[in-house]
Write an enzyme that holds these catalytic residues in place. Structure first.
Site, PDB file in Angstrom:
ATOM      1  N   ARG A  93      -2.152   1.361   8.999  1.00 23.44           N
ATOM      2  CA  ARG A  93      -1.763   2.752   9.211  1.00 23.44           C
ATOM      3  C   ARG A  93      -0.928   2.836  10.480  1.00 23.44           C
ATOM      4  O   ARG A  93      -1.403   2.531  11.570  1.00 23.44           O
ATOM      5  CB  ARG A  93      -2.977   3.662   9.324  1.00 23.44           C
ATOM      6  CG  ARG A  93      -2.552   5.134   9.196  1.00 23.44           C
ATOM      7  CD  ARG A  93      -3.709   6.073   9.342  1.00 23.44           C
ATOM      8  NE  ARG A  93      -3.287   7.441   9.009  1.00 23.44           N
ATOM      9  CZ  ARG A  93      -3.766   8.528   9.577  1.00 23.44           C
ATOM     10  NH1 ARG A  93      -4.704   8.421  10.502  1.00 23.44           N
ATOM     11  NH2 ARG A  93      -3.333   9.714   9.228  1.00 23.44           N
ATOM     12  N   GLY A  94       0.313   3.239  10.333  1.00 27.23           N
ATOM     13  CA  GLY A  94       1.268   3.171  11.429  1.00 27.23           C
ATOM     14  C   GLY A  94       0.832   3.867  12.699  1.00 27.23           C
ATOM     15  O   GLY A  94       0.918   3.302  13.789  1.00 27.23           O
ATOM     16  N   GLU A  95       0.350   5.096  12.587  1.00 26.05           N
ATOM     17  CA  GLU A  95       0.031   5.846  13.800  1.00 26.05           C
ATOM     18  C   GLU A  95      -1.190   5.286  14.519  1.00 26.05           C
ATOM     19  O   GLU A  95      -1.426   5.612  15.677  1.00 26.05           O
ATOM     20  CB  GLU A  95      -0.174   7.311  13.476  1.00 26.05           C
ATOM     21  CG  GLU A  95      -1.319   7.606  12.535  1.00 26.05           C
ATOM     22  CD  GLU A  95      -1.345   9.075  12.136  1.00 26.05           C
ATOM     23  OE1 GLU A  95      -0.591   9.441  11.226  1.00 26.05           O
ATOM     24  OE2 GLU A  95      -2.100   9.832  12.752  1.00 26.05           O
ATOM     25  N   ASP A  96      -1.977   4.434  13.857  1.00 27.97           N
ATOM     26  CA  ASP A  96      -3.148   3.828  14.498  1.00 27.97           C
ATOM     27  C   ASP A  96      -2.808   2.555  15.259  1.00 27.97           C
ATOM     28  O   ASP A  96      -3.270   2.345  16.386  1.00 27.97           O
ATOM     29  CB  ASP A  96      -4.218   3.493  13.455  1.00 27.97           C
ATOM     30  CG  ASP A  96      -4.887   4.735  12.897  1.00 27.97           C
ATOM     31  OD1 ASP A  96      -5.662   4.593  11.937  1.00 27.97           O
ATOM     32  OD2 ASP A  96      -4.647   5.843  13.427  1.00 27.97           O
ATOM     33  N   THR A  97      -2.016   1.670  14.648  1.00 24.42           N
ATOM     34  CA  THR A  97      -1.862   0.321  15.226  1.00 24.42           C
ATOM     35  C   THR A  97      -0.434  -0.200  15.291  1.00 24.42           C
ATOM     36  O   THR A  97      -0.224  -1.316  15.747  1.00 24.42           O
ATOM     37  CB  THR A  97      -2.702  -0.695  14.426  1.00 24.42           C
ATOM     38  OG1 THR A  97      -2.176  -0.802  13.088  1.00 24.42           O
ATOM     39  CG2 THR A  97      -4.168  -0.303  14.375  1.00 24.42           C
ATOM     40  N   ARG A  98       0.550   0.594  14.836  1.00 22.93           N
ATOM     41  CA  ARG A  98       1.908   0.050  14.764  1.00 22.93           C
ATOM     42  C   ARG A  98       2.426  -0.443  16.114  1.00 22.93           C
ATOM     43  O   ARG A  98       3.043  -1.507  16.202  1.00 22.93           O
ATOM     44  CB  ARG A  98       2.884   1.099  14.228  1.00 22.93           C
ATOM     45  CG  ARG A  98       4.327   0.591  14.180  1.00 22.93           C
ATOM     46  CD  ARG A  98       5.296   1.682  13.753  1.00 22.93           C
ATOM     47  NE  ARG A  98       5.029   2.134  12.402  1.00 22.93           N
ATOM     48  CZ  ARG A  98       5.402   1.487  11.309  1.00 22.93           C
ATOM     49  NH1 ARG A  98       6.051   0.346  11.420  1.00 22.93           N
ATOM     50  NH2 ARG A  98       5.123   1.955  10.123  1.00 22.93           N
ATOM     51  N   GLU A 114      -1.421   1.035  -1.459  1.00 19.09           N
ATOM     52  CA  GLU A 114      -1.084  -0.361  -1.132  1.00 19.09           C
ATOM     53  C   GLU A 114      -2.276  -1.260  -1.391  1.00 19.09           C
ATOM     54  O   GLU A 114      -2.152  -2.347  -1.960  1.00 19.09           O
ATOM     55  CB  GLU A 114      -0.688  -0.481   0.346  1.00 19.09           C
ATOM     56  CG  GLU A 114       0.699  -0.028   0.700  1.00 19.09           C
ATOM     57  CD  GLU A 114       0.989  -0.258   2.179  1.00 19.09           C
ATOM     58  OE1 GLU A 114       0.151  -0.849   2.872  1.00 19.09           O
ATOM     59  OE2 GLU A 114       2.068   0.160   2.634  1.00 19.09           O
ATOM     60  N   GLY A 147      19.048   2.969   1.695  1.00 21.76           N
ATOM     61  CA  GLY A 147      19.529   3.422   0.398  1.00 21.76           C
ATOM     62  C   GLY A 147      18.699   2.972  -0.776  1.00 21.76           C
ATOM     63  O   GLY A 147      18.914   3.413  -1.888  1.00 21.76           O
TER      64      GLY A 147
END
Length: 605
Positions: free
Chosen positions: A93-98, A160, A126
């Site tokens: 999850r991007g906002e947690d661990t990116r 995913e 694209g």
């Protein structure tokens, strides 16, 4: 299944999708992604129902419900590709661990040459994000899932995960879970923050509870896999956990990749410079040398380059420790056999002499495009034993040679030379800090002391690693004392830095270290333990301490003892100092000429 029936199911699926288009969803970015994903998923529902057949062990697993696999089969856009385009797919999850844990994990994987997919890194502008995402999942050998407290809130992440579980069950893809400040049982049972997340999902997906149950089943299955609990593993040191993850991935990808460095500081830029010298786009045969002092990182860079480019060659071989192995009986012959075995994937080649090996290499390699690395060469004859003439090799072939002797590269008439430079001050401090503190920078009250240690090491990676491990866990007073002693030694005599680590050992560990340095480097760990235990040592624990002090390394793939040549030479120099003039008075003999001389003169120890 007929065409009419196919169209009916697809239409029904699209009608189901329209039911989910409630106004309260439309202004939410993540739900928009999920809906776009679902539209693409449902287009292929009928394909999956016609081809998926569950293996027997799935039906017998109570943790995996039939509903979950109905969902898994309905979320596949197309059959899994037969060719893997990535080594690793990262789900997080991007906002947690990116910007923290996942970023460093991604960097650590890519710096050792592991081709890793991370969203927004590999997507071309694209193209449909869902198509690329699913292709990346299906086209990866390993999936690493970073479970964080907010993971289950993301329907994108859950979709995913369903996909990853499907690939793990149907095509043997490896799944490695990481529990990032979450309890594995919370994931399996959907308790804690995961309970709150699913309460929201059940409210939002009241008309599609099968999807929610599919997510639950995927979480149960993933959390049952063996992985890493960040708070429990390696005493909570995230950098050390990442080291273990990288090692595990490398071992699962074997024999394709070499372990490069625990903390590959400064490696990537040097690899890119080497690749520029190799000029891989041209069709000529190029030989490029890497040179520099011992411990500067020649082999490390060669391994990293090899990891990154070997897949572009149909045939490749990496011959390590040529100088050392050539001193053994028929050592070069054994390496010639290894070269041919690596390139032609055959177990046996009959070679009875170096000359015969040279002729056989010329005959077999003739005209083929290959990648060959000759590591730690100190004699022109060693190069000629493997690379007689450029005309042996096919267009586009590349040969990399590592050596301490720049003149040898001139003799070999290489196309280019790359001198490994010392790490700069910033890189040195970062590498030292990893080993001394487990972070990228010194901890409070240790900055000045760390700068003094880094200045003393002079940018030599091995010295930074050994000195950092030597000072790890010591008080500031101890640091000052040890650094004061080290300052009395000339900087150019780097082996004395290593000797400081040796001097800190107790008597038994010193004896074991000297025995390994003189006799057992490259031998099986279990075999060496048997010998040392027979001499009255507690060798298992002592060997582990030597590894912790960076005086010894274990080849995890072959369980062999390894030691950097500077450390090995330091140990042997300690023994030589016992009697420079009379080898027979030394405690250990390892050179064949010394042994023969002592035996001939009957000057036994």
């Amino acid at each position: 299944m007929g065409q009419h029936e196919d169209n009916g199911r697809t239409t029904a699926a699209r009608r189901g999708l329209k039911r989910k288009l409630k106004p309260e969803f439309e202004d939410r970015k993540e739900d928009a992604k999920v809906l776009a994903l679902e539209a693409r998923v449902h287009r292929h529902v009928n394909i999956r129902h016609s081809v998926v057949e569950l293996p027997g062990e799935v039906h017998s697993n109570p943790a995996i419900t039939s509903t979950s696999f109905s969902m898994a089969s309905e979320t596949l856009p197309s059959p899994c590709p037969s060719v893997c385009n990535y080594d690793v797919f990262l789900s997080f999850r991007g906002e947690d661990t990116r910007k923290n844990f996942t970023d460093y994990l991604y960097s650590s994987l890519t710096q050792v040459g592991i081709h890793t997919f991370r969203d927004e890194e590999e997507l071309r502008i694209g193209e449909d994000i869902s198509t690329e995402l699913y292709n990346a999942i299906h086209g990866s050998k390993i999936s690493i899932v970073v479970f964080s407290k907010g993971y289950a809130y993301s329907k994108w992440c859950l979709n995913e995960l369903v996909e990853i579980i499907h690939c793990a069950e149907t095509r043997g893809q490896t799944l490695l879970p990481i529990f990032y400040h979450v309890v594995p049982s919370d994931i399996r049972n959907q308790t804690g923050t995961f309970a709150d997340a699913f309460a929201r999902h059940e409210e939002l997906f009241q008309n599609d509870m099968e999807r929610v149950e599919g997510w639950r089943a995927a979480l149960r299955e993933a959390a049952s896999k063996k992985g890493w609990d960040i708070e429990q593993a390696e005493n909570g040191y995230e950098s050390r956990v990442i080291d273990q993850i990288v090692k595990e991935v490398l071992s699962k990808l074997k024999p394709e990749y070499f372990a490069v460095a625990i903390h590959p500081v400064g490696v990537n830029s040097r690899v890119e410079e080497m690749k520029a010298l190799l000029n891989l786009e041209t069709s000529d045969v190029r030989i490029v040398g890497i040179y520099g002092m011992g411990g500067i990182g020649k082999t490390t860079i060669a391994k990293a380059v090899y990891n990154q480019i070997r897949d572009t060659f149909g045939r490749s071989s990496f011959l390590m420790h040529i100088k050392e192995k050539s001193e053994h009986f028929n050592g070069l012959v054994g390496l010639q056999k290894q070269l041919l075995c690596d390139i032609f994937k055959r177990k046996k080649f009959k070679i009875d002499s170096v000359d015969r090996g040279i002729r056989l290499i010329e005959e077999r390699i003739q005209g083929k495009r290959v990648l060959v690395v000759l590591d730690d060469v100190d004699d022109l004859e060693q190069i000629y034993a493997f690379v007689g003439q450029r005309k042996w090799f096919g267009p586009g072939s590349r040969v990399i040679i590592t050596t301490r002797n720049e003149h040898l590269l001139k003799q070999a008439q290489v196309n280019g030379k790359y001198e490994i430079r010392e790490l700069d001050k910033f890189e040195s401090l970062q590498l030292f800090s990893w080993h001394a503190f487990g972070t990228t920078h010194p901890i409070k009250d240790y900055l000045d002391l760390s700068v003094s240690a880094v200045n003393y090491a002079g940018g030599l990676p091995l010295a930074l690693e050994v000195l950092g491990c030597f000072l790890l866990g010591r008080s500031a007073i101890e640091w000052k004392s040890e650094l004061k002693i080290l300052q009395k030694m000339p900087h150019d005599k780097i082996h004395k830095i290593l000797k400081r680590s040796f001097d800190s050992l107790d008597h038994d560990k010193k004896m074991i270290f000297l025995d390994i340095a003189c006799f057992f480097v490259g031998l099986n760990k279990k075999y060496v333990i048997t010998i040392l235990d027979g001499c009255g040592f507690s060798s298992i624990s002592d060997i582990n301490i030597l590894v912790q002090r960076a005086l010894l390394r274990i080849d995890d793939q072959h369980n062999k003892l390894g030691m950097h040549d500077l450390i090995r030479d330091m140990g042997r120099e300690i023994v030589r100092e016992e009697s420079h003039q009379y080898p027979g008075k030394r405690s250990r003999l390892w050179f064949r000429t010394d042994v023969l001389s002592v035996l001939h003169k009957h000057k036994f120890i």
